[in-house]
Design a protein around this motif. Structure first.
Motif, PDB file in Angstrom:
ATOM      1  N   GLU A  17       3.857 -49.316  16.776  1.00 12.18           N
ATOM      2  CA  GLU A  17       2.568 -48.629  16.667  1.00 12.18           C
ATOM      3  C   GLU A  17       1.555 -49.225  17.639  1.00 12.18           C
ATOM      4  OE1 GLU A  17       3.134 -47.453  11.935  1.00 12.18           O
ATOM      5  OE2 GLU A  17       1.848 -49.124  12.507  1.00 12.18           O
ATOM      6  N   GLN A  18       1.597 -50.534  17.828  1.00 14.66           N
ATOM      7  CA  GLN A  18       0.693 -51.182  18.778  1.00 14.66           C
ATOM      8  C   GLN A  18       0.982 -50.716  20.203  1.00 14.66           C
ATOM      9  OE1 GLN A  18       0.810 -55.468  18.096  1.00 14.66           O
ATOM     10  NE2 GLN A  18       0.614 -55.140  15.894  1.00 14.66           N
ATOM     11  N   LEU A  19       2.241 -50.612  20.560  1.00 11.29           N
ATOM     12  CA  LEU A  19       2.611 -50.100  21.890  1.00 11.29           C
ATOM     13  C   LEU A  19       2.094 -48.678  22.084  1.00 11.29           C
ATOM     14  CD1 LEU A  19       6.254 -51.473  21.997  1.00 11.29           C
ATOM     15  CD2 LEU A  19       4.481 -52.040  23.673  1.00 11.29           C
ATOM     16  N   GLU A  27      -9.651 -40.589  24.360  1.00  6.97           N
ATOM     17  CA  GLU A  27     -10.383 -39.330  24.232  1.00  6.97           C
ATOM     18  C   GLU A  27      -9.458 -38.125  24.096  1.00  6.97           C
ATOM     19  OE1 GLU A  27     -13.617 -39.181  23.847  1.00  6.97           O
ATOM     20  OE2 GLU A  27     -13.788 -41.350  24.058  1.00  6.97           O
ATOM     21  N   SER A  28      -8.529 -37.980  25.047  1.00  2.00           N
ATOM     22  CA  SER A  28      -7.677 -36.784  25.055  1.00  2.00           C
ATOM     23  C   SER A  28      -6.479 -36.900  24.126  1.00  2.00           C
ATOM     24  CB  SER A  28      -7.178 -36.506  26.482  1.00  2.00           C
ATOM     25  OG  SER A  28      -6.209 -37.476  26.872  1.00  2.00           O
ATOM     26  N   GLY A  29      -6.052 -38.137  23.850  1.00  2.00           N
ATOM     27  CA  GLY A  29      -4.875 -38.327  23.023  1.00  2.00           C
ATOM     28  C   GLY A  29      -3.568 -38.157  23.767  1.00  2.00           C
ATOM     29  N   ALA A  30      -3.640 -37.964  25.093  1.00  2.00           N
ATOM     30  CA  ALA A  30      -2.423 -37.819  25.897  1.00  2.00           C
ATOM     31  C   ALA A  30      -1.757 -39.183  26.064  1.00  2.00           C
ATOM     32  CB  ALA A  30      -2.758 -37.225  27.261  1.00  2.00           C
ATOM     33  N   GLN A 108       3.706 -41.052  13.397  1.00  2.00           N
ATOM     34  CA  GLN A 108       3.402 -40.750  11.999  1.00  2.00           C
ATOM     35  C   GLN A 108       2.672 -41.912  11.335  1.00  2.00           C
ATOM     36  OE1 GLN A 108       3.808 -37.741  10.777  1.00  2.00           O
ATOM     37  NE2 GLN A 108       2.845 -38.363   8.854  1.00  2.00           N
ATOM     38  N   GLY A 109       3.096 -43.116  11.665  1.00  2.00           N
ATOM     39  CA  GLY A 109       2.455 -44.293  11.089  1.00  2.00           C
ATOM     40  C   GLY A 109       0.983 -44.384  11.462  1.00  2.00           C
ATOM     41  N   LEU A 110       0.671 -44.106  12.733  1.00  2.00           N
ATOM     42  CA  LEU A 110      -0.727 -44.165  13.180  1.00  2.00           C
ATOM     43  C   LEU A 110      -1.567 -43.077  12.526  1.00  2.00           C
ATOM     44  CD1 LEU A 110      -0.380 -44.912  17.010  1.00  2.00           C
ATOM     45  CD2 LEU A 110      -0.843 -46.521  15.147  1.00  2.00           C
ATOM     46  N   ILE A 111      -0.971 -41.897  12.328  1.00  2.00           N
ATOM     47  CA  ILE A 111      -1.693 -40.802  11.662  1.00  2.00           C
ATOM     48  C   ILE A 111      -1.976 -41.171  10.203  1.00  2.00           C
ATOM     49  CG2 ILE A 111      -1.521 -38.408  10.865  1.00  2.00           C
ATOM     50  CD1 ILE A 111       0.207 -37.866  13.389  1.00  2.00           C
ATOM     51  N   GLU A 112      -0.949 -41.660   9.504  1.00  2.00           N
ATOM     52  CA  GLU A 112      -1.100 -41.994   8.085  1.00  2.00           C
ATOM     53  C   GLU A 112      -2.103 -43.133   7.867  1.00  2.00           C
ATOM     54  OE1 GLU A 112       2.833 -42.778   6.683  1.00  2.00           O
ATOM     55  OE2 GLU A 112       3.389 -40.648   6.629  1.00  2.00           O
ATOM     56  N   LYS A 113      -2.218 -44.025   8.846  1.00  2.00           N
ATOM     57  CA  LYS A 113      -3.160 -45.147   8.726  1.00  2.00           C
ATOM     58  C   LYS A 113      -4.564 -44.779   9.204  1.00  2.00           C
ATOM     59  CE  LYS A 113       0.590 -48.469   9.122  1.00  2.00           C
ATOM     60  NZ  LYS A 113       1.323 -49.428   9.969  1.00  2.00           N
ATOM     61  N   GLY A 114      -4.740 -43.530   9.649  1.00  2.00           N
ATOM     62  CA  GLY A 114      -6.054 -43.066  10.057  1.00  2.00           C
ATOM     63  C   GLY A 114      -6.515 -43.594  11.406  1.00  2.00           C
ATOM     64  N   LEU A 115      -5.577 -44.058  12.236  1.00  2.00           N
ATOM     65  CA  LEU A 115      -5.947 -44.625  13.534  1.00  2.00           C
ATOM     66  C   LEU A 115      -5.988 -43.567  14.635  1.00  2.00           C
ATOM     67  CD1 LEU A 115      -3.886 -47.931  13.303  1.00  2.00           C
ATOM     68  CD2 LEU A 115      -6.307 -47.583  12.801  1.00  2.00           C
ATOM     69  N   VAL A 116      -5.187 -42.509  14.500  1.00  2.00           N
ATOM     70  CA  VAL A 116      -5.258 -41.369  15.420  1.00  2.00           C
ATOM     71  C   VAL A 116      -5.224 -40.098  14.583  1.00  2.00           C
ATOM     72  CG1 VAL A 116      -4.051 -42.633  17.271  1.00  2.00           C
ATOM     73  CG2 VAL A 116      -2.747 -41.118  15.750  1.00  2.00           C
ATOM     74  N   ARG A 117      -5.618 -39.001  15.209  1.00  2.00           N
ATOM     75  CA  ARG A 117      -5.501 -37.705  14.544  1.00  2.00           C
ATOM     76  C   ARG A 117      -4.649 -36.800  15.425  1.00  2.00           C
ATOM     77  NH1 ARG A 117     -10.530 -37.890  16.917  1.00  2.00           N
ATOM     78  NH2 ARG A 117     -11.039 -36.154  18.288  1.00  2.00           N
ATOM     79  N   PRO A 133      -5.664 -38.060  19.745  1.00  2.00           N
ATOM     80  CA  PRO A 133      -6.894 -38.799  20.071  1.00  2.00           C
ATOM     81  C   PRO A 133      -7.172 -39.892  19.038  1.00  2.00           C
ATOM     82  CG  PRO A 133      -7.273 -36.415  20.003  1.00  2.00           C
ATOM     83  CD  PRO A 133      -5.942 -36.662  19.399  1.00  2.00           C
ATOM     84  N   GLU A 134      -7.905 -40.893  19.485  1.00  2.00           N
ATOM     85  CA  GLU A 134      -8.232 -42.019  18.614  1.00  2.00           C
ATOM     86  C   GLU A 134      -9.196 -41.597  17.509  1.00  2.00           C
ATOM     87  OE1 GLU A 134      -8.456 -46.337  20.125  1.00  2.00           O
ATOM     88  OE2 GLU A 134     -10.493 -45.536  20.249  1.00  2.00           O
ATOM     89  N   ALA A 135      -8.898 -42.012  16.290  1.00  2.00           N
ATOM     90  CA  ALA A 135      -9.786 -41.759  15.151  1.00  2.00           C
ATOM     91  C   ALA A 135     -10.492 -43.039  14.718  1.00  2.00           C
ATOM     92  CB  ALA A 135      -8.994 -41.169  13.983  1.00  2.00           C
ATOM     93  N   ASP A 136      -9.838 -44.167  14.930  1.00  2.00           N
ATOM     94  CA  ASP A 136     -10.391 -45.477  14.567  1.00  2.00           C
ATOM     95  C   ASP A 136      -9.930 -46.469  15.635  1.00  2.00           C
ATOM     96  OD1 ASP A 136     -10.977 -47.978  13.572  1.00  2.00           O
ATOM     97  OD2 ASP A 136     -10.159 -47.627  11.582  1.00  2.00           O
ATOM     98  N   GLY A 137     -10.855 -46.955  16.436  1.00  2.00           N
ATOM     99  CA  GLY A 137     -10.494 -47.815  17.566  1.00  2.00           C
ATOM    100  C   GLY A 137     -10.368 -49.283  17.231  1.00  2.00           C
ATOM    101  N   SER A 138     -10.569 -49.664  15.963  1.00  2.00           N
ATOM    102  CA  SER A 138     -10.611 -51.092  15.625  1.00  2.00           C
ATOM    103  C   SER A 138      -9.251 -51.782  15.823  1.00  2.00           C
ATOM    104  CB  SER A 138     -11.083 -51.286  14.188  1.00  2.00           C
ATOM    105  OG  SER A 138     -10.207 -50.654  13.270  1.00  2.00           O
TER     106      SER A 138
END
Length: 230
Positions: A17-19, A27-30, A108-117, A133-138
């Motif tokens: 997920e970090q990679l 911004e674009s999520g690409a 899927q992991g990033l979506i479920e953790k609210g880090l991307v949408r 795209p990023e939902a939470d940049g922390s």
């Protein structure tokens, strides 16, 4: 009297997920460098399993030492797949075999953790594409800060950060992690960290095998791209 402010706790993320976070345009999520990032995410699965004392690598053969599930869907599916084979396979073969699922699990992991949408868009009015795209940049900010401290400032790496550095180095993703830093200095620092004595022997062996496998996969992919594009 106000209580002291504490920064919010960092959302736990896997190495894969970090990679992926490092590769997604905020911004674009690409996704950037997908041909390198996808096998690196797959290699990260093997490294996570080694960190959890589930697999070992001897003579480039991946063997299961403990098939107990870990409670993570990606890791549990991978360990079941490896344990289900009659003959142990090479690290390179497992990275190739697991990479499609590994990338999907990381997404899927990033979506479920609210880090991307997830966003679905039409390209040219015909093709449906997905962007993240990023939902939470922390979480990404915390990862980049750790990488900066270890690679650019010489701080001693913890085991997981050293593993992440080795995966980035093996997949030749130096610019992804450090787009504005001196490229040669970054490569040399990541090389030194990748081959340092920061972990138990079993984990180092898996990381070394993953790093070597990634170098081959990335080189073959690059050669194929040049050939088909010429």
């Amino acid at each position: 009297m106000h209580s002291p402010m504490h920064p919010p706790a960092e959302t736990p993320t896997t190495l894969g997920e970090q990679l992926l976070l490092l590769s997604l345009d905020d911004e674009s999520g690409a996704a950037k460098e997908s041909a390198k990032v996808t096998p690196a995410i797959s290699a990260a699965l093997l490294v996570e399993l080694a960190l959890a004392d589930r697999i070992d690598v001897t003579d480039d053969k991946v063997t299961v030492v403990d098939a107990t599930p870990l409670g993570d869907p990606a890791l549990d599916a991978a360990i079941a797949d490896i344990a289900g084979r009659d003959e142990p396979g090479r690290a390179r073969d497992w990275i190739t075999r697991l990479k499609t699922d590994a990338a999907a699990w990381a997404n899927q992991g990033l979506i479920e953790k609210g880090l991307v949408r997830e966003e679905k868009k039409k390209v040219l009015g015909l093709f449906s594409v997905r962007r993240y795209p990023e939902a939470d940049g922390s979480a990404e900010a915390a990862v980049r800060q750790r990488l900066d401290e270890v690679v650019l400032r010489g701080a001693a790496p913890d085991e997981r950060t050293a593993c992440l550095v080795a995966l980035l180095h093996g997949a030749k993703l130096h610019r992804l992690a450090f787009p504005d830093a001196d490229a040669r200095a970054v490569r040399e620092a990541m090389e030194a960290i990748s081959h340092g004595r920061w972990s138990a022997t079993a984990v180092r062996e898996v990381v070394r095998a993953a790093e070597e496998a990634l170098a081959v996969i990335v080189a073959v992919t690059a050669a194929t791209t040049i050939t088909t594009g010429s």
